[in-house]
Design an enzyme around this catalytic site. Structure first.
Site, mmCIF file in Angstrom:
data_model
loop_
_atom_site.group_PDB
_atom_site.id
_atom_site.type_symbol
_atom_site.label_atom_id
_atom_site.label_comp_id
_atom_site.label_asym_id
_atom_site.label_seq_id
_atom_site.Cartn_x
_atom_site.Cartn_y
_atom_site.Cartn_z
ATOM 1 N N ARG A 78 1.002 6.653 -2.631
ATOM 2 C CA ARG A 78 1.461 5.368 -2.124
ATOM 3 C C ARG A 78 2.478 4.812 -3.107
ATOM 4 O O ARG A 78 2.165 4.623 -4.285
ATOM 5 C CB ARG A 78 0.287 4.405 -1.982
ATOM 6 C CG ARG A 78 0.704 2.994 -1.603
ATOM 7 C CD ARG A 78 -0.502 2.080 -1.413
ATOM 8 N NE ARG A 78 -0.063 0.745 -1.010
ATOM 9 C CZ ARG A 78 -0.196 -0.340 -1.769
ATOM 10 N NH1 ARG A 78 -0.769 -0.282 -2.956
ATOM 11 N NH2 ARG A 78 0.242 -1.503 -1.333
ATOM 12 N N ASN A 83 -6.837 -4.046 -1.134
ATOM 13 C CA ASN A 83 -6.833 -3.784 -2.576
ATOM 14 C C ASN A 83 -8.016 -4.520 -3.182
ATOM 15 O O ASN A 83 -8.189 -5.715 -2.940
ATOM 16 C CB ASN A 83 -5.544 -4.282 -3.230
ATOM 17 C CG ASN A 83 -4.328 -3.522 -2.732
ATOM 18 O OD1 ASN A 83 -4.457 -2.461 -2.111
ATOM 19 N ND2 ASN A 83 -3.144 -4.043 -3.006
ATOM 20 N N TYR A 120 -10.312 -5.207 -6.761
ATOM 21 C CA TYR A 120 -10.501 -5.077 -8.210
ATOM 22 C C TYR A 120 -11.806 -5.715 -8.690
ATOM 23 O O TYR A 120 -12.463 -5.195 -9.567
ATOM 24 C CB TYR A 120 -9.313 -5.701 -8.955
ATOM 25 C CG TYR A 120 -8.059 -4.877 -8.758
ATOM 26 C CD1 TYR A 120 -7.805 -3.781 -9.573
ATOM 27 C CD2 TYR A 120 -7.166 -5.144 -7.724
ATOM 28 C CE1 TYR A 120 -6.691 -2.982 -9.382
ATOM 29 C CE2 TYR A 120 -6.048 -4.347 -7.514
ATOM 30 C CZ TYR A 120 -5.821 -3.267 -8.352
ATOM 31 O OH TYR A 120 -4.729 -2.461 -8.155
ATOM 32 N N HIS A 159 6.696 -4.629 -2.014
ATOM 33 C CA HIS A 159 5.707 -4.851 -3.077
ATOM 34 C C HIS A 159 6.352 -5.827 -4.077
ATOM 35 O O HIS A 159 6.544 -5.514 -5.244
ATOM 36 C CB HIS A 159 5.316 -3.521 -3.723
ATOM 37 C CG HIS A 159 4.028 -3.562 -4.503
ATOM 38 N ND1 HIS A 159 2.988 -2.689 -4.266
ATOM 39 C CD2 HIS A 159 3.609 -4.346 -5.521
ATOM 40 C CE1 HIS A 159 1.987 -2.938 -5.110
ATOM 41 N NE2 HIS A 159 2.352 -3.938 -5.886
ATOM 42 N N GLU A 187 -5.601 0.121 -3.210
ATOM 43 C CA GLU A 187 -5.528 0.008 -4.671
ATOM 44 C C GLU A 187 -6.916 -0.276 -5.187
ATOM 45 O O GLU A 187 -7.630 -1.118 -4.625
ATOM 46 C CB GLU A 187 -4.648 -1.168 -5.116
ATOM 47 C CG GLU A 187 -3.181 -0.949 -5.042
ATOM 48 C CD GLU A 187 -2.407 -2.172 -5.511
ATOM 49 O OE1 GLU A 187 -2.913 -2.951 -6.350
ATOM 50 O OE2 GLU A 187 -1.282 -2.356 -5.013
#
Ligand code: FCB
Length: 461
Positions: free
Chosen positions: A84, A299, A301, A128, A353
């Site tokens: 990606r 994404n 985290y 992005h 991500e």
């Protein structure tokens, strides 16, 4: 963690599950002025005193632009199914409107062809964050005209590369662009105005929907979707105040994006909370935004914890932290994915991500440089297991991608925060695969062997 560790439910992944690794243009490419590239808002933002923690910029970054072949070999050596990457809009269209830059596009053609030659599927992101500065000068994402410029850019890219890229993502993390870029001002373009931020969020979603419609009308074969940064948001305590504050934050960061995309409406509680800061929405906009997608990327985290008094802090929560100060909560990923599956009707879902920054030490060994980043391997393995758990609970997961292939420019944190599974020495630009790279490579080998065994078993061979 060993790939055969029982905590790690390999059996849970569908045979066509896509394993990948991710980067973005501004964070790795460098070559800020090469071959006719225009200025991006991040080029400009880095020059504001104090904007970037270490005073750095993206002029050289990892110099991926000039090291493409050897970086492709690193990706190839990993054995991933997919890579990606994002395209720098000002590299292919310096002013964001008008003439396209053939030399800039050529870089991405080499990248895509180099991936295909190595058997890796290209996943392209159009935005992005590195918007052409020329568009910022005419209002940026706060201006409705930028929406139409984005659609033209998307059409150009899809016409040139659509046959060769499996998936096109319109935007990466609209919340970050809107809120960090236009409300808190921590990210480019550094604006601090909540009403502007909400207008930006609306225009990002609108341009996403319009781009999908335009690309499909053009006959684009790539699968089309968007990538959101989402976390499960919970209250710090079970007080009524904290519960209400957490619900509102869930509205602002999760439902504000998921509801228009999948239900065609903004959440009423957040709309009311915003007062005069609500965006201008024209008739028909929400119908465009809710145009069906071929995939949704998320994404992940860490989790979000909200206290009405602001008293809660990750530093004292008792959970282990990454170098970003983010709590490590793999089970939060399962919680998020199962909640998404429950509350919305979703297309195939990818984690686009997932990874962690830690302070790494490069050590010399007789066999060359090594980075013993056990914590990063552990982080990735546990989060992969959390995706496996979501699959076991019925969530239609289609892939997982590690952030990031290599250490890079971590936005306002500069180069101090290292997310890579490949170490980059910024003085020499030398790449050194970390232990996490070696672990992920072995893990993928194991996955492929299992796929092969399944195929052989299924065909009776
Ligand atoms: C995400 C960004 C990505 C990277 C990671 C750490 O929000 O999409 O570029 O900076 O965070």
């Amino acid at each position: 963690m060993n790939p055969n560790d029982p905590v790690y439910p390999c059996h849970a992944f569908p045979e066509n599950f896509v394993w990948g690794v991710a980067t973005s243009s501004f964070q790795i490419e460098g070559a800020a002025h090469a071959d006719g590239k225009g200025e991006s808002i991040w080029d400009r933002f880095c020059r504001q005193p104090g904007a970037i923690a270490d005073g750095s910029d993206g002029d050289v970054a990892c110099d991926n632009y000039h090291r493409l072949e050897s970086d492709l070999d690193l990706i190839g050596g990993l054995g991933v199914d997919a890579y990606r990457f994002s395209m720098s809009w000002p590299r292919v269209q310096p002013d964001g409107r008008g003439a396209f830059n053939v030399a800039g596009l050529a870089f991405y053609e080499r990248l895509v062809d180099g991936l295909l030659a190595r058997g890796i599927t290209p996943y392209l992101t159009l935005n992005h964050w590195d918007l052409p500065q020329a568009l910022q000068d005419t209002g940026g994402w706060a201006a409705r005209d930028t929406v139409h410029c984005f659609v033209e850019y998307a059409r150009f890219v899809a016409a040139r590369l659509g046959e060769r890229v499996a998936a096109i993502t319109t935007h990466n993390e609209p919340w970050v662009i809107a809120v960090l870029g236009h409300d808190t001002g921590h990210f480019a373009p550094g604006i601090k105005h909540r009403g502007t931020a909400m207008q930006v969020a609306h225009h990002l979603l609108l341009s996403h929907g319009l781009a999908l419609q335009a690309l499909r009308a053009d006959g684009c074969k790539s699968r089309l979707g968007i990538v959101l940064n989402l976390s499960p948001i919970g209250p710090a305590t079970d007080s009524a105040e904290d519960i209400a504050a957490a619900r509102l934050e869930d509205g602002r960061s999760v439902r504000w994006y998921m509801d228009p995309l999948f239900k065609g409406a903004y959440p009423a509680d957040v709309w009311q909370h915003l007062g005069d800061d609500v965006p201008q929405v024209e008739p028909g906009d929400l119908a465009v935004i809710t145009t069906p997608m071929d995939f949704l990327g998320v994404n992940y985290y860490t989790r979000g914890v909200v206290s009405a008094s602001g008293a809660w802090s990750a530093q004292t929560s008792g959970k282990p932290l990454t170098d970003m100060g983010w709590e490590i909560v793999p089970e939060g990923l399962t919680e998020l994915l199962t909640r998404m599956h429950r509350d919305w009707t979703l297309p195939p879902l990818y984690v686009k991500e997932n990874g962690a920054a830690f302070q790494d030490t490069l050590v010399d060994t007789p066999a060359g440089g090594r980075v013993h980043d056990t914590e990063r391997t552990d982080y990735i393995a546990h989060h992969i297991a959390a995706v496996g758990e979501a699959i076991a609970q019925g969530v239609p997961m289609a892939g997982h991608m590690v952030w990031s292939l290599m250490d890079n420019f971590e936005w306002a944190s500069g180069y101090a925060k290292r997310f890579g599974i490949v170490h980059v020495d910024y003085a020499t630009l030398q790449r050194t695969p970390k232990d996490s790279y070696l672990w992920y490579r072995d893990f993928l080998k194991d996955q492929k062997a299992m796929r092969h065994a399944t195929t052989v078993g299924a065909t009776g061979g």
